[in-house]
Design an enzyme around this catalytic site. Structure first.
Site, mmCIF file in Angstrom:
data_model
loop_
_atom_site.group_PDB
_atom_site.id
_atom_site.type_symbol
_atom_site.label_atom_id
_atom_site.label_comp_id
_atom_site.label_asym_id
_atom_site.label_seq_id
_atom_site.Cartn_x
_atom_site.Cartn_y
_atom_site.Cartn_z
ATOM 1 N N ASN A 142 15.634 38.715 56.976
ATOM 2 C CA ASN A 142 16.186 39.664 55.992
ATOM 3 C C ASN A 142 16.645 38.899 54.760
ATOM 4 O O ASN A 142 17.052 37.740 54.849
ATOM 5 C CB ASN A 142 17.359 40.439 56.607
ATOM 6 C CG ASN A 142 17.738 41.640 55.759
ATOM 7 O OD1 ASN A 142 16.863 42.349 55.254
ATOM 8 N ND2 ASN A 142 19.020 41.882 55.582
ATOM 9 N N GLU A 187 22.994 62.822 43.730
ATOM 10 C CA GLU A 187 24.171 62.218 44.384
ATOM 11 C C GLU A 187 24.867 61.245 43.431
ATOM 12 O O GLU A 187 26.093 61.172 43.388
ATOM 13 C CB GLU A 187 23.750 61.503 45.671
ATOM 14 C CG GLU A 187 23.310 62.490 46.742
ATOM 15 C CD GLU A 187 23.266 61.881 48.136
ATOM 16 O OE1 GLU A 187 22.645 60.820 48.299
ATOM 17 O OE2 GLU A 187 23.855 62.485 49.057
ATOM 18 N N GLY A 195 16.637 46.769 57.018
ATOM 19 C CA GLY A 195 17.066 48.098 56.572
ATOM 20 C C GLY A 195 17.226 48.998 57.800
ATOM 21 O O GLY A 195 17.388 48.515 58.930
ATOM 22 N N TYR A 196 17.142 50.310 57.581
ATOM 23 C CA TYR A 196 17.374 51.247 58.686
ATOM 24 C C TYR A 196 16.362 51.060 59.823
ATOM 25 O O TYR A 196 16.733 51.062 60.991
ATOM 26 C CB TYR A 196 17.327 52.691 58.188
ATOM 27 C CG TYR A 196 18.536 53.074 57.375
ATOM 28 C CD1 TYR A 196 19.636 53.658 57.977
ATOM 29 C CD2 TYR A 196 18.586 52.843 56.011
ATOM 30 C CE1 TYR A 196 20.767 54.003 57.248
ATOM 31 C CE2 TYR A 196 19.698 53.185 55.262
ATOM 32 C CZ TYR A 196 20.789 53.767 55.880
ATOM 33 O OH TYR A 196 21.898 54.094 55.148
#
Ligand code: NAD
Length: 395
Positions: free
Chosen positions: A31, A162, A10-11
């Site tokens: 991952n 969002e 991820g980030y």
């Protein structure tokens, strides 16, 4: 040579890996997928704004050196005594570990919620929301049962709002494709607290609410979801809502593996770290992103955002590099640089703040796009940025 293993792309994990590669370290990244995806844009994928390739990057496009190894697998256990990670399909030894294994939905023990709601966790679940709504609307065409046109979004934080912004652009198009009267569609965002979007300046919450309601959305604040059954949302002090689509965006918690493995965790399951982002339980383990419980200078836990995660990943890359070379005194403490929060309300509008300055409308949209470009630059330099932004321009 020390064995370095990064868990999670991820980030935080991806940024740590990218920095390790730039520093010339050999490491293995584990991952679940062979791609990295942009979690902050998943609502766009749910609304079908553009194809999945605009929200994902093959890891082989980010890590290009022979010293970087990718293992596509899922972590099931970490033995910190033996310094061994167990994966679904094998094992890995390590000398130093980065744990950045992300989040899961927080259901707060609400009965039926996990079983009977959709979530927006990754590219597959985002696409799943869109196809579920399409199937429900197609079902309405056959049965004329209005429940198929009702959508409940639980939670009006950034994720919920969002998503609402995106749905209110996607649904009119879907209705015109299927020849459905859009005025029959009922989209409700249900929020327990007395206001939406606590993360943005108060003056802009009304702007966000008006933007959504002017497009036909309902925002039901001060209304708590108590229970969910198949197709029914039960509320505190209001009638139940029957809906063909129920989406939960009511919060997140860290991957439960951390608490199961005995790390010292906060109430959201995040593992406590020291100022250098090492686990307080084990200096050989760095923890980053939504997995890390890290307080700011005022002693408040930092929020689980992409901004904080990528900053943590960059520092972990540096700290791990120097620690693995026996230069622990060169490690630097983490100081988050919070540049603001931006909430998209559709393709061309949004609200938020940049460095404390409130922004709205197209400016907020452009600022949000700019944060994506900045992130791509930090992750993969000119090559990656040019490649990904070219795809958007070609759309
Ligand atoms: P959140 O916790 O920020 O918001 C969840 C909302 O659900 C809250 O307002 C809460 O009151 C509401 N809720 C909880 N239980 C409820 C119930 N029973 N009934 C009705 N409402 C209920 O969660 P999120 O929006 O998923 O965000 C998670 C993290 O990710 C946050 O730190 C957020 O800042 C970050 N994030 C950032 C961005 C961005 O920067 N654009 C986008 C998405 C998420």
């Amino acid at each position: 040579m020390a064995k370095l293993v990064v868990l999670g792309g991820g980030y935080a994990g991806m940024m740590a890996a990218s920095h390790l590669e730039q520093l010339g370290d050999e490491f293995t990244l584990v991952n679940a997928n062979d791609y990295h995806y942009l979690t902050t844009l998943l609502h766009e994928a749910a609304g079908g704004r553009s194809g999945p390739s605009n929200y994902s990057i093959p890891i082989s496009d980010i890590l290009t050196k022979r010293t970087s190894h990718l293992v596509v697998d899922k972590v099931t256990h970490i033995d910190r005594e033996k310094k061994k990670v167990t994966l679904e399909g094998g094992e890995l030894d390590y000398d130093y570990l980065v744990v950045a294994i992300g989040w899961v939905p927080e259901y707060f023990g609400i009965p039926g919620l996990a079983e009977h709601s959709l979530g927006i966790r990754d590219l597959d679940t985002a696409a799943g929301i869109r196809s579920h709504i399409e199937a429900q609307f197609a079902e309405y065409k056959k049965s004329e049962d209005l429940r198929h046109l009702r959508i409940v979004v639980g939670g009006a934080g950034l994720t919920g709002i969002e998503l609402m912004g995106e749905l209110m652009e996607f649904l009119p198009k879907l209705c015109s494709q299927l020849d459905i009267d859009f005025s029959l569609v009922d989209v409700q965002c249900i929020e327990a607290m007395p206001s939406i979007l606590p993360q943005v300046p108060e003056s802009l919450r009304g702007v966000a609410a008006n933007t959504l309601t002017s497009k036909g959305a309902k925002l039901r604040i001060g209304t708590k979801i108590l229970k969910v059954e198949a197709g029914v949302v039960h509320l505190d002090g209001a009638d139940p809502v029957e809906a063909g689509t129920i989406i939960w965006t009511g919060g997140v918690r860290a991957n439960p593996l951390l608490s199961e493995l005995g790390f010292t965790c906060d109430r959201r399951g995040r593992a406590k770290v020291n100022p250098f982002l090492q686990s307080v339980d084990d200096e050989r383990v760095f923890v980053g992103g939504d997995s890390a419980w890290c307080d700011d200078e005022a002693g408040r836990p930092l929020p689980p955002t992409a901004q904080v995660a990528s900053q943590m990943g960059a520092l972990i890359g540096h700290n791990l590099h120097v620690l693995a070379r026996g230069m622990a005194t060169e490690m630097k403490p983490f100081h988050a640089s919070l540049k603001g929060t931006l909430a998209s309300l559709g393709r061309d509008t949004g609200v938020g703040d940049m460095g404390g300055i409130p922004v709205r409308g197209m400016v907020a949209s452009i600022a949000k796009e700019a944060t994506k470009v900045k992130y791509l630059w930090e992750l993969g330099g000119l090559r990656l940025t040019a490649d990904k932004t070219k795809q958007v321009v070609q759309m």
